[in-house]
Motif scaffolding. Structure first.
Motif, PDB file in Angstrom:
ATOM      1  N   ASP A   1      -3.100  -0.223  -4.866  1.00  0.00           N
ATOM      2  CA  ASP A   1      -3.490   0.944  -5.663  1.00  0.00           C
ATOM      3  C   ASP A   1      -2.248   1.726  -6.054  1.00  0.00           C
ATOM      4  O   ASP A   1      -1.143   1.445  -5.576  1.00  0.00           O
ATOM      5  CB  ASP A   1      -4.487   1.844  -4.924  1.00  0.00           C
ATOM      6  CG  ASP A   1      -3.828   2.687  -3.836  1.00  0.00           C
ATOM      7  OD1 ASP A   1      -4.317   3.798  -3.587  1.00  0.00           O
ATOM      8  OD2 ASP A   1      -2.839   2.239  -3.232  1.00  0.00           O
TER       9      ASP A   1
ATOM     10  N   GLY B   1       0.824   5.522   1.313  1.00  0.00           N
ATOM     11  CA  GLY B   1       0.470   6.198   2.553  1.00  0.00           C
ATOM     12  C   GLY B   1       1.604   6.190   3.558  1.00  0.00           C
ATOM     13  O   GLY B   1       2.549   5.400   3.462  1.00  0.00           O
ATOM     14  N   THR B   2       1.504   7.053   4.540  1.00  0.00           N
ATOM     15  CA  THR B   2       2.631   7.267   5.457  1.00  0.00           C
ATOM     16  C   THR B   2       2.938   6.027   6.289  1.00  0.00           C
ATOM     17  O   THR B   2       4.093   5.626   6.409  1.00  0.00           O
ATOM     18  CB  THR B   2       2.336   8.444   6.408  1.00  0.00           C
ATOM     19  OG1 THR B   2       1.039   8.275   6.967  1.00  0.00           O
ATOM     20  CG2 THR B   2       2.404   9.768   5.683  1.00  0.00           C
ATOM     21  N   VAL B   3       1.912   5.389   6.848  1.00  0.00           N
ATOM     22  CA  VAL B   3       2.195   4.212   7.682  1.00  0.00           C
ATOM     23  C   VAL B   3       2.637   3.035   6.812  1.00  0.00           C
ATOM     24  O   VAL B   3       3.553   2.290   7.156  1.00  0.00           O
ATOM     25  CB  VAL B   3       0.982   3.818   8.542  1.00  0.00           C
ATOM     26  CG1 VAL B   3       1.323   2.627   9.438  1.00  0.00           C
ATOM     27  CG2 VAL B   3       0.530   4.990   9.391  1.00  0.00           C
TER      28      VAL B   3
ATOM     29  N   HIS C   1     -11.357   5.466   3.374  1.00  0.00           N
ATOM     30  CA  HIS C   1     -10.976   4.803   2.109  1.00  0.00           C
ATOM     31  C   HIS C   1      -9.832   3.834   2.348  1.00  0.00           C
ATOM     32  O   HIS C   1      -9.005   4.019   3.237  1.00  0.00           O
ATOM     33  CB  HIS C   1     -10.617   5.821   1.018  1.00  0.00           C
ATOM     34  CG  HIS C   1      -9.261   6.438   1.126  1.00  0.00           C
ATOM     35  ND1 HIS C   1      -9.043   7.709   1.640  1.00  0.00           N
ATOM     36  CD2 HIS C   1      -8.041   5.969   0.791  1.00  0.00           C
ATOM     37  CE1 HIS C   1      -7.763   7.990   1.598  1.00  0.00           C
ATOM     38  NE2 HIS C   1      -7.124   6.950   1.094  1.00  0.00           N
ATOM     39  N   VAL C   2      -9.814   2.782   1.541  1.00  0.00           N
ATOM     40  CA  VAL C   2      -8.669   1.876   1.434  1.00  0.00           C
ATOM     41  C   VAL C   2      -8.319   1.777  -0.042  1.00  0.00           C
ATOM     42  O   VAL C   2      -9.188   1.960  -0.902  1.00  0.00           O
ATOM     43  CB  VAL C   2      -8.958   0.472   2.005  1.00  0.00           C
ATOM     44  CG1 VAL C   2      -9.054   0.476   3.521  1.00  0.00           C
ATOM     45  CG2 VAL C   2     -10.231  -0.115   1.403  1.00  0.00           C
TER      46      VAL C   2
ATOM     47  N   LYS D   1      -7.813   9.400  12.291  1.00  0.00           N
ATOM     48  CA  LYS D   1      -8.402   8.166  11.729  1.00  0.00           C
ATOM     49  C   LYS D   1      -9.426   7.536  12.694  1.00  0.00           C
ATOM     50  O   LYS D   1     -10.101   6.570  12.344  1.00  0.00           O
ATOM     51  CB  LYS D   1      -7.289   7.131  11.463  1.00  0.00           C
ATOM     52  CG  LYS D   1      -6.130   7.623  10.618  1.00  0.00           C
ATOM     53  CD  LYS D   1      -6.558   7.941   9.203  1.00  0.00           C
ATOM     54  CE  LYS D   1      -5.420   8.545   8.408  1.00  0.00           C
ATOM     55  NZ  LYS D   1      -4.363   7.581   8.056  1.00  0.00           N
TER      56      LYS D   1
ATOM     57  N   ARG E   1      -6.077   7.627 -10.535  1.00  0.00           N
ATOM     58  CA  ARG E   1      -5.463   6.490  -9.846  1.00  0.00           C
ATOM     59  C   ARG E   1      -5.928   5.184 -10.473  1.00  0.00           C
ATOM     60  O   ARG E   1      -6.806   5.149 -11.327  1.00  0.00           O
ATOM     61  CB  ARG E   1      -5.877   6.519  -8.358  1.00  0.00           C
ATOM     62  CG  ARG E   1      -5.284   7.677  -7.573  1.00  0.00           C
ATOM     63  CD  ARG E   1      -6.011   7.903  -6.262  1.00  0.00           C
ATOM     64  NE  ARG E   1      -5.249   8.803  -5.380  1.00  0.00           N
ATOM     65  CZ  ARG E   1      -4.562   8.393  -4.337  1.00  0.00           C
ATOM     66  NH1 ARG E   1      -4.521   7.103  -4.038  1.00  0.00           N
ATOM     67  NH2 ARG E   1      -3.884   9.241  -3.584  1.00  0.00           N
TER      68      ARG E   1
ATOM     69  N   ASN F   1       3.269   5.302  -5.526  1.00  0.00           N
ATOM     70  CA  ASN F   1       3.505   4.349  -4.434  1.00  0.00           C
ATOM     71  C   ASN F   1       4.697   3.457  -4.754  1.00  0.00           C
ATOM     72  O   ASN F   1       5.487   3.099  -3.877  1.00  0.00           O
ATOM     73  CB  ASN F   1       2.248   3.508  -4.182  1.00  0.00           C
ATOM     74  CG  ASN F   1       1.105   4.343  -3.647  1.00  0.00           C
ATOM     75  OD1 ASN F   1       1.321   5.365  -2.993  1.00  0.00           O
ATOM     76  ND2 ASN F   1      -0.116   3.929  -3.938  1.00  0.00           N
TER      77      ASN F   1
ATOM     78  N   THR G   1       0.832  -1.192   0.000  1.00  0.00           N
ATOM     79  CA  THR G   1       0.000   0.000   0.000  1.00  0.00           C
ATOM     80  C   THR G   1       0.872   1.248   0.000  1.00  0.00           C
ATOM     81  O   THR G   1       2.065   1.181   0.339  1.00  0.00           O
ATOM     82  CB  THR G   1      -0.925   0.039   1.238  1.00  0.00           C
ATOM     83  OG1 THR G   1      -1.794   1.185   1.158  1.00  0.00           O
ATOM     84  CG2 THR G   1      -0.119   0.146   2.535  1.00  0.00           C
TER      85      THR G   1
ATOM     86  N   MET H   1      -5.404   3.392   5.619  1.00  0.00           N
ATOM     87  CA  MET H   1      -6.791   3.867   5.585  1.00  0.00           C
ATOM     88  C   MET H   1      -6.808   5.375   5.750  1.00  0.00           C
ATOM     89  O   MET H   1      -6.117   5.941   6.606  1.00  0.00           O
ATOM     90  CB  MET H   1      -7.617   3.236   6.724  1.00  0.00           C
ATOM     91  CG  MET H   1      -9.093   3.583   6.642  1.00  0.00           C
ATOM     92  SD  MET H   1     -10.007   3.219   8.176  1.00  0.00           S
ATOM     93  CE  MET H   1      -9.356   4.513   9.228  1.00  0.00           C
ATOM     94  N   GLY H   2      -7.586   6.026   4.899  1.00  0.00           N
ATOM     95  CA  GLY H   2      -7.690   7.475   5.011  1.00  0.00           C
ATOM     96  C   GLY H   2      -8.651   7.901   6.105  1.00  0.00           C
ATOM     97  O   GLY H   2      -9.436   7.088   6.614  1.00  0.00           O
TER      98      GLY H   2
HETATM   99  O1  LIG Z   1      -2.237   5.807  -2.676  1.00  0.00           O
HETATM  100  C1  LIG Z   1      -2.539   6.078  -1.517  1.00  0.00           C
HETATM  101  O2  LIG Z   1      -2.652   7.228  -1.096  1.00  0.00           O
HETATM  102  C2  LIG Z   1      -2.731   4.981  -0.507  1.00  0.00           C
HETATM  103  O3  LIG Z   1      -2.768   3.752  -1.026  1.00  0.00           O
HETATM  104  C3  LIG Z   1      -3.903   5.286   0.384  1.00  0.00           C
HETATM  105  O4  LIG Z   1      -4.906   4.299   0.359  1.00  0.00           O
HETATM  106  C4  LIG Z   1      -3.316   5.419   1.768  1.00  0.00           C
HETATM  107  O5  LIG Z   1      -2.907   4.140   2.246  1.00  0.00           O
HETATM  108  C5  LIG Z   1      -4.305   6.020   2.732  1.00  0.00           C
HETATM  109  O6  LIG Z   1      -4.747   7.251   2.187  1.00  0.00           O
HETATM  110  C6  LIG Z   1      -3.654   6.255   4.090  1.00  0.00           C
HETATM  111  O7  LIG Z   1      -2.603   7.162   3.927  1.00  0.00           O
HETATM  112  P1  LIG Z   1      -1.908   7.800   5.250  1.00  0.00           P
HETATM  113  O8  LIG Z   1      -1.362   6.619   6.028  1.00  0.00           O
HETATM  114  O9  LIG Z   1      -0.825   8.696   4.697  1.00  0.00           O
HETATM  115  O10 LIG Z   1      -2.967   8.537   5.992  1.00  0.00           O
END
Ligand SMILES: O=C(O)[C@H](O)[C@@H](O)[C@H](O)[C@H](O)COP(=O)(O)O
Length: 254
Positions: A73, A43-45, A157-158, A211, A188, A85, A41, A152-153
């Motif tokens: 994604d 995203g930051t985490v 969203h995932v 979150k 995307r 990504n 995935t 997860m936003g």
């Molecule tokens: O392409 C992307 O942006 C990610 O796949 C998206 O699904 C991300 O995992 C979430 O938005 C969480 O992102 P954060 O951990 O940065 O809040």
């Protein structure tokens, strides 16, 4: 299908612990079958977890020749764009693995490349769906990933499946093009829930107070995917929620 929620003190511990968990899971899975297919995935985490793997001495205990990397994604941008990504995963993990991970084991979602026939996210989604078919059991359509990770936003969203957007309801295909993404960039490519639900294990990582509402909604019984897509991010055999204390606070408050 089992669902487990594991709480960690903060985002940094969450990323390090998820990295350790994923490394030992890969080793355990490889004792049973090879290759093992892992979905990454953004995203930051998510990226922090990959970076923690890339730094971990335990990474040397994994036979990376038997691990294939896929994506849940992708941002539809040119190859090498720092917002992709794939680009961030290459910096965090694939680069540090070096020759241990064969280039052929890395399966990025196609980048914007009109000269190669990838001019739209629809082109990229179709090309990835064709590649994913190779992961399907004989005669089946749907790919089977061993572990599929998601961030997860704050809206729940995932991948790039956003509340109220058409991608949440797409079925009969494993990938979908996304336009007007609420999270930039607007274009995307995403796996659909058809593909997500055939993954053996789905891991959702979430950290931060922003979150907490979405985590509470996603873990509440009966939440529709249309309002909180993460509620339907479930694996065929197991679903693991890996969160920090701030993200679980509204659930803990009851
Ligand atoms: O392409 C992307 O942006 C990610 O796949 C998206 O699904 C991300 O995992 C979430 O938005 C969480 O992102 P954060 O951990 O940065 O809040």
């Amino acid at each position: 299908m089992t669902r487990t929620v594991l709480v960690h003190p903060d985002a940094q511990v969450l990323a390090e612990a998820t990295a350790a968990r994923l490394l030992t899971r890969l080793i355990d899975l490889q004792s049973g079958h090879s290759p093992v297919h892992l979905g990454l995935t953004g995203g930051t985490v998510g990226i922090a977890t990959l970076a923690a793997i890339g730094r971990s001495p335990v990474r040397h205990a994994v036979d990376w020749t038997g691990v294939h990397l896929w994506w849940g994604d992708e941002r539809f941008l040119p190859d090498g764009d720092p917002d992709r990504n794939e680009t961030q995963a290459r910096e965090a993990l694939i680069g540090p693995l070096g020759d241990a991970l064969p280039a052929a084991n890395v399966h990025p979602m196609p980048a914007l490349d009109p000269g190669a026939g990838i001019a739209t996210p629809e082109d990229a989604a179709a090309a990835y769906a064709a590649e994913l078919k190779g992961l399907a059991a004989d005669g089946a359509e749907l790919p089977v990933l061993d572990v599929l990770m998601f961030g997860m936003g704050p809206d729940g969203h995932v991948a790039s499946l956003f509340p109220g957007h058409p991608g949440v309801g797409v079925s009969g295909v494993t990938t979908t093009a996304v336009h007007d993404s609420p999270k930039p960039p607007p274009l995307r490519v995403s796996l659909t829930f058809d593909a997500i639900h055939t993954a053996r294990e789905v891991w959702v990582v979430a950290a931060g107070a922003e979150k907490a509402g979405a985590v509470a909604s996603a873990l509440a019984p009966g939440t529709p995917a249309s309002t909180t897509p993460a509620a339907h991010a479930t694996g065929a055999e197991a679903t693991l929620w890996l969160v920090d204390a701030a993200a679980i606070a509204e659930v803990a408050a009851g």
